[in-house]
Design a protein around this motif. Structure first.
Motif, PDB file in Angstrom:
ATOM      1  N   ILE A  63      11.965  23.855   7.496  1.00 14.20           N
ATOM      2  CA  ILE A  63      13.342  24.222   7.167  1.00 14.20           C
ATOM      3  C   ILE A  63      13.643  25.683   7.521  1.00 14.20           C
ATOM      4  CG2 ILE A  63      12.783  24.776   4.741  1.00 14.20           C
ATOM      5  CD1 ILE A  63      15.410  23.253   4.019  1.00 14.20           C
ATOM      6  N   ASN A 100       9.346  12.226   8.058  1.00 11.75           N
ATOM      7  CA  ASN A 100       8.470  13.400   7.997  1.00 11.75           C
ATOM      8  C   ASN A 100       7.018  12.971   8.194  1.00 11.75           C
ATOM      9  OD1 ASN A 100      10.951  13.901   6.621  1.00 11.75           O
ATOM     10  ND2 ASN A 100      10.091  15.788   5.813  1.00 11.75           N
ATOM     11  N   SER A 123       5.750  25.890   9.077  1.00 13.84           N
ATOM     12  CA  SER A 123       5.313  24.527   8.780  1.00 13.84           C
ATOM     13  C   SER A 123       6.313  23.758   7.923  1.00 13.84           C
ATOM     14  CB  SER A 123       3.985  24.569   8.046  1.00 13.84           C
ATOM     15  OG  SER A 123       4.187  25.091   6.762  1.00 13.84           O
ATOM     16  N   VAL A 150       6.765  21.073   4.546  1.00  8.73           N
ATOM     17  CA  VAL A 150       6.362  21.253   3.145  1.00  8.73           C
ATOM     18  C   VAL A 150       4.934  20.786   2.859  1.00  8.73           C
ATOM     19  CG1 VAL A 150       7.536  19.088   2.463  1.00  8.73           C
ATOM     20  CG2 VAL A 150       7.016  20.811   0.746  1.00  8.73           C
ATOM     21  N   LYS A 168      -1.372  26.316   0.488  1.00  4.88           N
ATOM     22  CA  LYS A 168      -1.146  27.253  -0.627  1.00  4.88           C
ATOM     23  C   LYS A 168      -2.021  26.880  -1.826  1.00  4.88           C
ATOM     24  CE  LYS A 168       3.767  27.729   0.026  1.00  4.88           C
ATOM     25  NZ  LYS A 168       5.080  28.013  -0.556  1.00  4.88           N
ATOM     26  N   TRP A 228       9.153  26.079  -2.704  1.00  2.00           N
ATOM     27  CA  TRP A 228      10.520  26.466  -2.350  1.00  2.00           C
ATOM     28  C   TRP A 228      11.536  25.490  -2.941  1.00  2.00           C
ATOM     29  CZ3 TRP A 228       9.991  27.299   3.699  1.00  2.00           C
ATOM     30  CH2 TRP A 228       9.101  28.356   3.914  1.00  2.00           C
ATOM     31  N   ARG A 286      11.736  13.206  -0.257  1.00  2.00           N
ATOM     32  CA  ARG A 286      11.258  13.086   1.118  1.00  2.00           C
ATOM     33  C   ARG A 286      10.274  11.933   1.224  1.00  2.00           C
ATOM     34  NH1 ARG A 286      14.760  16.139   1.530  1.00  2.00           N
ATOM     35  NH2 ARG A 286      14.930  18.125   2.658  1.00  2.00           N
ATOM     36  N   PRO A 345      16.051  27.358   0.440  1.00  3.59           N
ATOM     37  CA  PRO A 345      16.948  26.189   0.550  1.00  3.59           C
ATOM     38  C   PRO A 345      16.256  24.871   0.212  1.00  3.59           C
ATOM     39  CG  PRO A 345      16.243  26.920   2.738  1.00  3.59           C
ATOM     40  CD  PRO A 345      15.684  27.915   1.752  1.00  3.59           C
ATOM     41  N   ASP A 346      17.057  23.946  -0.312  1.00  2.00           N
ATOM     42  CA  ASP A 346      16.565  22.591  -0.591  1.00  2.00           C
ATOM     43  C   ASP A 346      16.652  21.701   0.651  1.00  2.00           C
ATOM     44  OD1 ASP A 346      15.662  22.556  -3.167  1.00  2.00           O
ATOM     45  OD2 ASP A 346      17.580  21.960  -4.049  1.00  2.00           O
ATOM     46  N   LYS A 374      16.352  11.743   2.563  1.00  2.00           N
ATOM     47  CA  LYS A 374      16.449  11.077   3.872  1.00  2.00           C
ATOM     48  C   LYS A 374      15.413   9.969   3.973  1.00  2.00           C
ATOM     49  CE  LYS A 374      14.290  15.138   6.055  1.00  2.00           C
ATOM     50  NZ  LYS A 374      14.224  15.984   7.225  1.00  2.00           N
TER      51      LYS A 374
HETATM   52  P1  GDP Z   1      12.979  19.331   5.837  1.00  2.00           P
HETATM   53  O1  GDP Z   1      12.438  17.973   5.476  1.00  2.00           O
HETATM   54  O2  GDP Z   1      13.619  19.369   7.175  1.00  2.00           O
HETATM   55  O3  GDP Z   1      13.893  19.861   4.753  1.00  2.00           O
HETATM   56  O4  GDP Z   1      11.752  20.332   6.015  1.00  2.00           O
HETATM   57  P2  GDP Z   1      10.565  20.914   5.105  1.00  2.00           P
HETATM   58  O5  GDP Z   1       9.403  19.984   5.143  1.00  2.00           O
HETATM   59  O6  GDP Z   1      10.337  22.300   5.602  1.00  2.00           O
HETATM   60  O7  GDP Z   1      11.108  21.011   3.617  1.00  2.00           O
HETATM   61  C1  GDP Z   1      11.231  19.903   2.756  1.00  2.00           C
HETATM   62  C2  GDP Z   1      11.554  20.360   1.356  1.00  2.00           C
HETATM   63  O8  GDP Z   1      10.375  20.975   0.772  1.00  2.00           O
HETATM   64  C3  GDP Z   1      12.667  21.407   1.254  1.00  2.00           C
HETATM   65  O9  GDP Z   1      13.425  21.115   0.099  1.00  2.00           O
HETATM   66  C4  GDP Z   1      11.885  22.708   1.060  1.00  2.00           C
HETATM   67  O10 GDP Z   1      12.610  23.717   0.414  1.00  2.00           O
HETATM   68  C5  GDP Z   1      10.720  22.211   0.181  1.00  2.00           C
HETATM   69  N1  GDP Z   1       9.552  23.095   0.136  1.00  2.00           N
HETATM   70  C6  GDP Z   1       8.903  23.486  -1.008  1.00  2.00           C
HETATM   71  N2  GDP Z   1       7.910  24.328  -0.739  1.00  2.00           N
HETATM   72  C7  GDP Z   1       7.877  24.489   0.596  1.00  2.00           C
HETATM   73  C8  GDP Z   1       7.049  25.249   1.479  1.00  2.00           C
HETATM   74  O11 GDP Z   1       6.142  25.981   1.069  1.00  2.00           O
HETATM   75  N3  GDP Z   1       7.298  25.144   2.811  1.00  2.00           N
HETATM   76  C9  GDP Z   1       8.296  24.339   3.302  1.00  2.00           C
HETATM   77  N4  GDP Z   1       8.484  24.270   4.624  1.00  2.00           N
HETATM   78  N5  GDP Z   1       9.126  23.628   2.494  1.00  2.00           N
HETATM   79  C10 GDP Z   1       8.915  23.698   1.151  1.00  2.00           C
END
Ligand code: GDP
Length: 318
Positions: free
Chosen positions: A73, A169, A182, A184, A191, A206, A213, A272-273, A278
């Motif tokens: 994200i 995903n 990366s 999530v 982490k 985050w 997801r 951001p969320d 999806k």
């Molecule tokens: P998305 O599916 O396109 O939104 O991509 P992500 O996999 O980056 O994020 C999915 C969700 O996980 C979002 O709501 C993020 O804010 C949340 N999230 C929580 N912790 C993390 C983190 O450490 N890294 C990422 N990339 N997303 C996180």
């Protein structure tokens, strides 16, 4: 329907990535001998002339288009120009060269973010282009939608057997564990391993933890990709997923269990969320005979084992 022969000339574009790497392993395991790959340093897929020369020299019969500029994200919202330009160029060059050089079949891989942000759930293929996209990955999504449209247009105009698979995903061995770029799942896995080792009392997650997801183990995607190549020929996106989702909080708790992390989760509301949900409707592919096999828990265990065994490589990769 074309069938992959042991000696078919098969080009896997993006073989060093999560998806292309899994497809390559799957093809190798199945005994295919004429596999064609290039690193991005050897062949810049954004370079039209270079891509043409490559197709003229190698004459692939089957193409798995898994090359893309991808990221989570934060990366998507920070570098939208690159996500749009690189992905449009890669798709246009590879799809057009496949047409010009008589490729028998091409599988174009995209992402569930092509669907409108507020589309009804689960996401059906026909929801494509029925509403506004999620802001945080709109540039990437537009490039991926253009790639589907290219495949469909070549099918209409030239009868090309070019199809588009849209995975949910993905995660698994070979993923990107860089915390800024990366997704999530690998981010939280890394982490939590770090926090357990350091004895840290909290791990930062985050957003609110409430977005939903769906996650597909990448070896299942590789399996689906070969299945699509051999059994499916139709225009439009074809969803590839498990059909099940969970909240980011539930995901974090499951990863903590797998990793053996006992601390607490600290939700960072300044991040951001993204899209609230999806979830893929996977009934179309299920109706054609393919469903996912690996449970999230099993896939997490495998990914964790891979990460421990390849930590240096995983952290140095990008
Ligand atoms: P998305 O599916 O396109 O939104 O991509 P992500 O996999 O980056 O994020 C999915 C969700 O996980 C979002 O709501 C993020 O804010 C949340 N999230 C929580 N912790 C993390 C983190 O450490 N890294 C990422 N990339 N997303 C996180």
């Amino acid at each position: 329907m074309p069938v992959l022969q042991q000696d078919s000339r098969i080009y896997v574009a993006g073989h060093r990535g999560l998806v292309g790497g899994a497809i390559l392993r799957r093809l190798q395991d199945a005994g295919h001998t004429a596999l064609i790959t290039r690193t991005s340093r050897e062949l810049d897929l954004r370079d039209q002339a270079a891509v043409r020369d490559f197709f003229a020299a190698e004459r692939p019969e089957f193409v798995f288009l898994a090359a893309a500029k991808v990221g989570g994200i934060l990366a998507n919202s920070t570098y939208p120009a690159q996500f749009l330009y690189d992905n449009m160029m890669i798709a246009a060059n590879v799809i057009n060269a496949s047409h010009e050089h008589g490729v028998t079949k091409l599988l174009n891989l995209g992402s569930s973010c092509i669907y409108p942000r507020m589309a009804p759930q689960p996401l059906k293929e026909e929801y494509l282009l029925t509403g506004p996209l999620e802001e945080t990955n709109r540039a990437y999504a537009v490039a991926k939608i253009a790639a589907i449209e290219l495949c469909d247009s070549y099918r209409i105009q030239y009868g090309s057997d070019f199809i588009s698979g849209m995975p949910t995903n993905l995660y698994g061995p070979g993923d990107n564990f860089d915390l800024k770029g990366s997704h999530v799942l690998p981010a939280l896995l890394r982490k939590m391993v770090d926090a357990r080792e350091a004895g840290a009392p909290t791990v930062e997650v985050w957003g609110s933890g409430t977005p939903l997801r769906e996650f597909l183990y990448v070896d299942d995607l590789a399996d689906a990709s070969l299945y699509l190549m051999e059994h499916v020929s139709e225009p439009g996106p074809i969803n590839i997923g498990t059909g099940e989702d969970l909240t980011i909080r539930e995901l974090a708790e499951m990863i903590a269990q797998v990793v053996g992390y006992q601390g607490t989760l600290a939700f960072d509301a300044t991040k951001p969320d993204g899209t609230p949900r999806k979830l893929m409707d996977v009934s179309r592919l299920a109706g054609q005979g393919w469903t996912a096999r690996t449970s999230l828990r099993d896939g997490l265990e495998k990914t964790y084992a891979w990460y421990l065994a390849h930590r240096e490589e995983a952290l140095a990769a990008r």
